[in-house]
Design an enzyme around this catalytic site. Structure first.
Site, PDB file in Angstrom:
ATOM      1  N   SER A 180       0.858  -1.188   0.000  1.00  0.00           N
ATOM      2  CA  SER A 180       0.000   0.000   0.000  1.00  0.00           C
ATOM      3  C   SER A 180       0.891   1.235   0.000  1.00  0.00           C
ATOM      4  O   SER A 180       1.528   1.552   1.007  1.00  0.00           O
ATOM      5  CB  SER A 180      -0.907  -0.001   1.235  1.00  0.00           C
ATOM      6  OG  SER A 180      -1.831  -1.061   1.159  1.00  0.00           O
ATOM      7  N   LYS A 235      -7.299   1.810  -2.768  1.00  0.00           N
ATOM      8  CA  LYS A 235      -6.851   1.342  -1.449  1.00  0.00           C
ATOM      9  C   LYS A 235      -6.831   2.483  -0.441  1.00  0.00           C
ATOM     10  O   LYS A 235      -7.190   2.310   0.735  1.00  0.00           O
ATOM     11  CB  LYS A 235      -5.452   0.714  -1.558  1.00  0.00           C
ATOM     12  CG  LYS A 235      -4.859   0.260  -0.206  1.00  0.00           C
ATOM     13  CD  LYS A 235      -5.747  -0.774   0.492  1.00  0.00           C
ATOM     14  CE  LYS A 235      -5.259  -1.123   1.907  1.00  0.00           C
ATOM     15  NZ  LYS A 235      -4.024  -1.877   1.927  1.00  0.00           N
ATOM     16  N   LYS A 246       0.470   5.650   8.192  1.00  0.00           N
ATOM     17  CA  LYS A 246       1.051   5.877   6.868  1.00  0.00           C
ATOM     18  C   LYS A 246      -0.047   6.001   5.814  1.00  0.00           C
ATOM     19  O   LYS A 246      -0.028   6.904   4.973  1.00  0.00           O
ATOM     20  CB  LYS A 246       2.013   4.738   6.535  1.00  0.00           C
ATOM     21  CG  LYS A 246       2.620   4.764   5.142  1.00  0.00           C
ATOM     22  CD  LYS A 246       1.889   3.851   4.155  1.00  0.00           C
ATOM     23  CE  LYS A 246       1.943   2.397   4.573  1.00  0.00           C
ATOM     24  NZ  LYS A 246       1.276   1.508   3.578  1.00  0.00           N
TER      25      LYS A 246
END
Length: 296
Positions: A99, A174, A242
């Site tokens: 990701s 995502k 993150k």
């Protein structure tokens, strides 16, 4: 000899290890590399082959799959003399399931094109349980032909597999996924504290809530974490921090307002700053408990 493509797998963490093992179970020959010796031992114990370097892992591979924490790690393993692009064979397919930022995926695809390596971005959702059970949701960016080539591998890893658009599109979807998950966990955490402070049986309450409109995959997967306060990492706060940075930056770039997402991003950041970054993201409950005056 198997007619299935030879697979190199780079990154054998919480998600990567069970995913690689599912490919082995499906009959694929998997050669892996990661920095942790115990993860390499686990791969070997499950029928995989261990490589001493990225270069040796990708040599002769038809498909290279990467599953590492963030954009800097993807760039570290992809580029340079010892990286994937310099050592992969022409015509190999590189599938990055990490990701990362959409732009990192776009840049990787362009660099791959210059080396004769096809690239897909294919991040996943479902957490450790989804990886183990091979029921991940896989959101893909790239060319249709490469997606078609990769689909049999994806079917060994997940249940919902969708080509979302060109390079970077998988990462954009995502990012949206991580926004929804974080807000959902935060809402569940607030409900848990509210219910407990009201003297309601928490397990019973979450069961009935999950059977109605408030029900969700998040509540199904994390209900036991909330009840038992078991925050062993399936997906760490550090990683969700993150991801919230990725979605807030990407939204700013396209002019999309994320008022609730911005608040939850700050709550995730505060939990990490208080030393809980290594816990599962369901530990957002701890932040709500602190705000409610409870000792945690």
């Amino acid at each position: 000899m198997s007619n299935l493509p030879k697979v190199a797998w780079i990154g054998l963490g919480i998600m990567g290890s069970p995913m690689a093992e599912n490919l082995i179970k499906a009959g694929y020959s998997v050669t892996g590399f990661t920095l942790e010796r115990e993860k390499l031992d686990r791969l070997a114990a499950n029928g995989g082959t261990v490589a001493p370097s990225i270069a040796e892992a990708v040599e002769g591979a038809d498909v290279i799959i990467t599953m590492v924490p963030a954009s800097p790690q993807v760039e570290a393993i992809a580029y340079g003399a010892d990286g994937i692009l310099e050592n992969a064979g022409k015509g190999a397919l590189l599938i990055d399931m990490s990701s990362i930022t959409p732009q990192t995926s776009i840049d990787l695809a362009e660099a791959g094109r210059e080396k004769g390596v096809r690239v897909l971005d294919a991040p996943v959702s479902g957490g450790e349980a989804g990886a183990v059970e091979a029921v991940l949701s896989i959101m893909v960016g790239g060319e249709q032909a490469d997606f078609d080539r990769a689909r049999p591998l994806f079917e060994a890893l997940g249940r919902t597999i969708v080509l979302c658009g060109p390079h970077g599109a998988g990462q954009t979807v995502k990012a949206a996924n991580q926004l929804i998950v974080a807000v959902n966990i935060q809402a569940c955490a607030e409900a848990v504290v509210f219910l407990e402070k009201s003297g309601v049986d928490l397990g019973a309450a979450l069961d009935v809530l999950n059977g109605g409109l408030a029900g969700s995959t998040v509540l199904t997967r994390k209900k036991d974490n909330f009840v038992s306060r078991d925050f062993a990492p399936g997906f760490r706060i550090d990683l969700h921090h993150k991801d919230m940075g990725i979605v807030t930056d990407a939204a700013r770039n396209v002019g999309a307002a994320l008022p609730v997402g911005a608040v939850v991003a700050q709550l995730v950041a505060s939990l990490r700053a208080q030393g809980d970054g290594g816990l599962d993201h369901s530990a957002l409950l701890r932040a709500v408990e602190r705000l409610s005056g409870q000792q945690v």
